[in-house]
Design a protein around this motif. Sequence first.
Motif, PDB file in Angstrom:
ATOM      1  N   ASN A  60       0.791  -1.233   0.000  1.00  0.00           N
ATOM      2  CA  ASN A  60       0.000   0.000   0.000  1.00  0.00           C
ATOM      3  C   ASN A  60       0.822   1.281   0.000  1.00  0.00           C
ATOM      4  O   ASN A  60       0.278   2.352   0.236  1.00  0.00           O
ATOM      5  CB  ASN A  60      -0.961  -0.007   1.192  1.00  0.00           C
ATOM      6  CG  ASN A  60      -2.029  -1.061   1.019  1.00  0.00           C
ATOM      7  OD1 ASN A  60      -2.677  -1.130  -0.013  1.00  0.00           O
ATOM      8  ND2 ASN A  60      -2.189  -1.905   2.019  1.00  0.00           N
ATOM      9  N   ARG A  61       2.113   1.168  -0.259  1.00  0.00           N
ATOM     10  CA  ARG A  61       2.931   2.385  -0.358  1.00  0.00           C
ATOM     11  C   ARG A  61       3.619   2.407  -1.716  1.00  0.00           C
ATOM     12  O   ARG A  61       3.869   1.355  -2.311  1.00  0.00           O
ATOM     13  CB  ARG A  61       3.969   2.436   0.773  1.00  0.00           C
ATOM     14  CG  ARG A  61       5.067   1.389   0.631  1.00  0.00           C
ATOM     15  CD  ARG A  61       6.094   1.477   1.742  1.00  0.00           C
ATOM     16  NE  ARG A  61       7.152   0.513   1.510  1.00  0.00           N
ATOM     17  CZ  ARG A  61       7.819  -0.110   2.452  1.00  0.00           C
ATOM     18  NH1 ARG A  61       7.569   0.147   3.723  1.00  0.00           N
ATOM     19  NH2 ARG A  61       8.776  -0.966   2.151  1.00  0.00           N
ATOM     20  N   PRO A  62       3.938   3.604  -2.202  1.00  0.00           N
ATOM     21  CA  PRO A  62       4.697   3.655  -3.458  1.00  0.00           C
ATOM     22  C   PRO A  62       6.091   3.043  -3.238  1.00  0.00           C
ATOM     23  O   PRO A  62       6.720   3.297  -2.213  1.00  0.00           O
ATOM     24  CB  PRO A  62       4.811   5.151  -3.749  1.00  0.00           C
ATOM     25  CG  PRO A  62       3.898   5.844  -2.804  1.00  0.00           C
ATOM     26  CD  PRO A  62       3.629   4.916  -1.668  1.00  0.00           C
ATOM     27  N   SER A  63       6.523   2.237  -4.170  1.00  0.00           N
ATOM     28  CA  SER A  63       7.856   1.648  -4.031  1.00  0.00           C
ATOM     29  C   SER A  63       8.912   2.718  -4.264  1.00  0.00           C
ATOM     30  O   SER A  63       8.667   3.704  -4.966  1.00  0.00           O
ATOM     31  CB  SER A  63       8.049   0.519  -5.043  1.00  0.00           C
ATOM     32  OG  SER A  63       8.166   1.043  -6.355  1.00  0.00           O
ATOM     33  N   PRO A  64      10.100   2.525  -3.690  1.00  0.00           N
ATOM     34  CA  PRO A  64      11.187   3.465  -3.978  1.00  0.00           C
ATOM     35  C   PRO A  64      11.472   3.564  -5.483  1.00  0.00           C
ATOM     36  O   PRO A  64      11.748   4.644  -5.993  1.00  0.00           O
ATOM     37  CB  PRO A  64      12.375   2.879  -3.213  1.00  0.00           C
ATOM     38  CG  PRO A  64      11.754   2.109  -2.087  1.00  0.00           C
ATOM     39  CD  PRO A  64      10.480   1.541  -2.670  1.00  0.00           C
ATOM     40  N   LYS A  65      11.368   2.435  -6.187  1.00  0.00           N
ATOM     41  CA  LYS A  65      11.609   2.447  -7.634  1.00  0.00           C
ATOM     42  C   LYS A  65      10.572   3.315  -8.337  1.00  0.00           C
ATOM     43  O   LYS A  65      10.918   4.164  -9.163  1.00  0.00           O
ATOM     44  CB  LYS A  65      11.579   1.022  -8.182  1.00  0.00           C
ATOM     45  CG  LYS A  65      11.863   0.940  -9.664  1.00  0.00           C
ATOM     46  CD  LYS A  65      11.860  -0.506 -10.137  1.00  0.00           C
ATOM     47  CE  LYS A  65      12.184  -0.586 -11.618  1.00  0.00           C
ATOM     48  NZ  LYS A  65      12.236  -1.985 -12.075  1.00  0.00           N
ATOM     49  N   ALA A  66       9.281   3.116  -8.006  1.00  0.00           N
ATOM     50  CA  ALA A  66       8.214   3.894  -8.641  1.00  0.00           C
ATOM     51  C   ALA A  66       8.319   5.374  -8.299  1.00  0.00           C
ATOM     52  O   ALA A  66       7.952   6.225  -9.107  1.00  0.00           O
ATOM     53  CB  ALA A  66       6.849   3.357  -8.211  1.00  0.00           C
ATOM     54  N   ALA A  67       8.857   5.680  -7.118  1.00  0.00           N
ATOM     55  CA  ALA A  67       9.017   7.074  -6.701  1.00  0.00           C
ATOM     56  C   ALA A  67      10.269   7.711  -7.298  1.00  0.00           C
ATOM     57  O   ALA A  67      10.546   8.885  -7.062  1.00  0.00           O
ATOM     58  CB  ALA A  67       9.060   7.159  -5.171  1.00  0.00           C
ATOM     59  N   GLY A  68      11.063   6.920  -8.039  1.00  0.00           N
ATOM     60  CA  GLY A  68      12.274   7.445  -8.675  1.00  0.00           C
ATOM     61  C   GLY A  68      13.427   7.669  -7.712  1.00  0.00           C
ATOM     62  O   GLY A  68      14.341   8.443  -8.007  1.00  0.00           O
ATOM     63  N   MET A  69      13.399   6.974  -6.580  1.00  0.00           N
ATOM     64  CA  MET A  69      14.469   7.146  -5.592  1.00  0.00           C
ATOM     65  C   MET A  69      15.742   6.462  -6.058  1.00  0.00           C
ATOM     66  O   MET A  69      15.703   5.400  -6.685  1.00  0.00           O
ATOM     67  CB  MET A  69      14.045   6.562  -4.244  1.00  0.00           C
ATOM     68  CG  MET A  69      12.924   7.306  -3.587  1.00  0.00           C
ATOM     69  SD  MET A  69      12.535   6.567  -1.980  1.00  0.00           S
ATOM     70  CE  MET A  69      11.157   7.590  -1.502  1.00  0.00           C
ATOM     71  N   THR A  70      16.871   7.074  -5.726  1.00  0.00           N
ATOM     72  CA  THR A  70      18.169   6.489  -6.029  1.00  0.00           C
ATOM     73  C   THR A  70      18.358   5.242  -5.190  1.00  0.00           C
ATOM     74  O   THR A  70      18.049   5.226  -4.000  1.00  0.00           O
ATOM     75  CB  THR A  70      19.294   7.494  -5.715  1.00  0.00           C
ATOM     76  OG1 THR A  70      19.064   8.676  -6.481  1.00  0.00           O
ATOM     77  CG2 THR A  70      20.653   6.921  -6.044  1.00  0.00           C
ATOM     78  N   ARG A  71      18.862   4.211  -5.813  1.00  0.00           N
ATOM     79  CA  ARG A  71      19.100   2.967  -5.095  1.00  0.00           C
ATOM     80  C   ARG A  71      20.527   2.929  -4.583  1.00  0.00           C
ATOM     81  O   ARG A  71      21.470   3.176  -5.329  1.00  0.00           O
ATOM     82  CB  ARG A  71      18.853   1.785  -6.021  1.00  0.00           C
ATOM     83  CG  ARG A  71      18.929   0.484  -5.279  1.00  0.00           C
ATOM     84  CD  ARG A  71      18.340  -0.636  -6.072  1.00  0.00           C
ATOM     85  NE  ARG A  71      18.378  -1.847  -5.269  1.00  0.00           N
ATOM     86  CZ  ARG A  71      17.989  -3.016  -5.693  1.00  0.00           C
ATOM     87  NH1 ARG A  71      17.520  -3.144  -6.915  1.00  0.00           N
ATOM     88  NH2 ARG A  71      18.058  -4.063  -4.913  1.00  0.00           N
ATOM     89  N   SER A  72      20.647   2.614  -3.308  1.00  0.00           N
ATOM     90  CA  SER A  72      21.971   2.506  -2.698  1.00  0.00           C
ATOM     91  C   SER A  72      21.922   1.438  -1.610  1.00  0.00           C
ATOM     92  O   SER A  72      21.934   1.737  -0.424  1.00  0.00           O
ATOM     93  CB  SER A  72      22.409   3.854  -2.112  1.00  0.00           C
ATOM     94  OG  SER A  72      23.693   3.744  -1.551  1.00  0.00           O
ATOM     95  N   ASP A  73      21.808   0.181  -2.049  1.00  0.00           N
ATOM     96  CA  ASP A  73      21.759  -0.954  -1.130  1.00  0.00           C
ATOM     97  C   ASP A  73      23.148  -1.564  -1.015  1.00  0.00           C
ATOM     98  O   ASP A  73      23.870  -1.639  -2.008  1.00  0.00           O
ATOM     99  CB  ASP A  73      20.816  -2.036  -1.649  1.00  0.00           C
ATOM    100  CG  ASP A  73      19.428  -1.518  -1.950  1.00  0.00           C
ATOM    101  OD1 ASP A  73      18.981  -0.595  -1.255  1.00  0.00           O
ATOM    102  OD2 ASP A  73      18.798  -2.048  -2.876  1.00  0.00           O
ATOM    103  N   HIS A  74      23.464  -2.029   0.188  1.00  0.00           N
ATOM    104  CA  HIS A  74      24.774  -2.656   0.411  1.00  0.00           C
ATOM    105  C   HIS A  74      24.634  -3.823   1.363  1.00  0.00           C
ATOM    106  O   HIS A  74      23.987  -3.689   2.404  1.00  0.00           O
ATOM    107  CB  HIS A  74      25.775  -1.672   1.023  1.00  0.00           C
ATOM    108  CG  HIS A  74      25.956  -0.417   0.243  1.00  0.00           C
ATOM    109  ND1 HIS A  74      26.683  -0.360  -0.919  1.00  0.00           N
ATOM    110  CD2 HIS A  74      25.496   0.828   0.443  1.00  0.00           C
ATOM    111  CE1 HIS A  74      26.662   0.878  -1.385  1.00  0.00           C
ATOM    112  NE2 HIS A  74      25.939   1.619  -0.577  1.00  0.00           N
TER     113      HIS A  74
END
Length: 125
Positions: A60-74
Amino acid sequence: MNSDIKAIEAATWTYLNGLYEGDVGKLEQVFHPTSALTSAQEDGHIKIVPRAEWFEAVRNRPSPKAAGMTRSDHILTIDLVGPTLALVKVKCQMPPRYFTDLLSFLKVESKWVIAQKVFMTETQG
């Protein structure tokens, strides 16, 4: 043992991809049905969220991808504690929130699954 590390790493990336994409199907692949998420709250209490409740929030929330957020997973560390137990530390983000997760993996029926997620959130900006 090397195959276990690779399997744990692959499961961790499935988790991180599921988070970034908001894909509950991917999260279901790696979280054991009895798993929960635990964090300390600002009021000093511990909050425990069952897997199903968290999945509903993700749906029920916008995904980080759909929101255009920069990905920085480690993936910071993978500690294979024994033949059926591992602890993985990861960093991920949904700005302005930045997360550090400790993922407790158990090997169940020859598959590595997340039994528990303990995490903290830092807000920046």
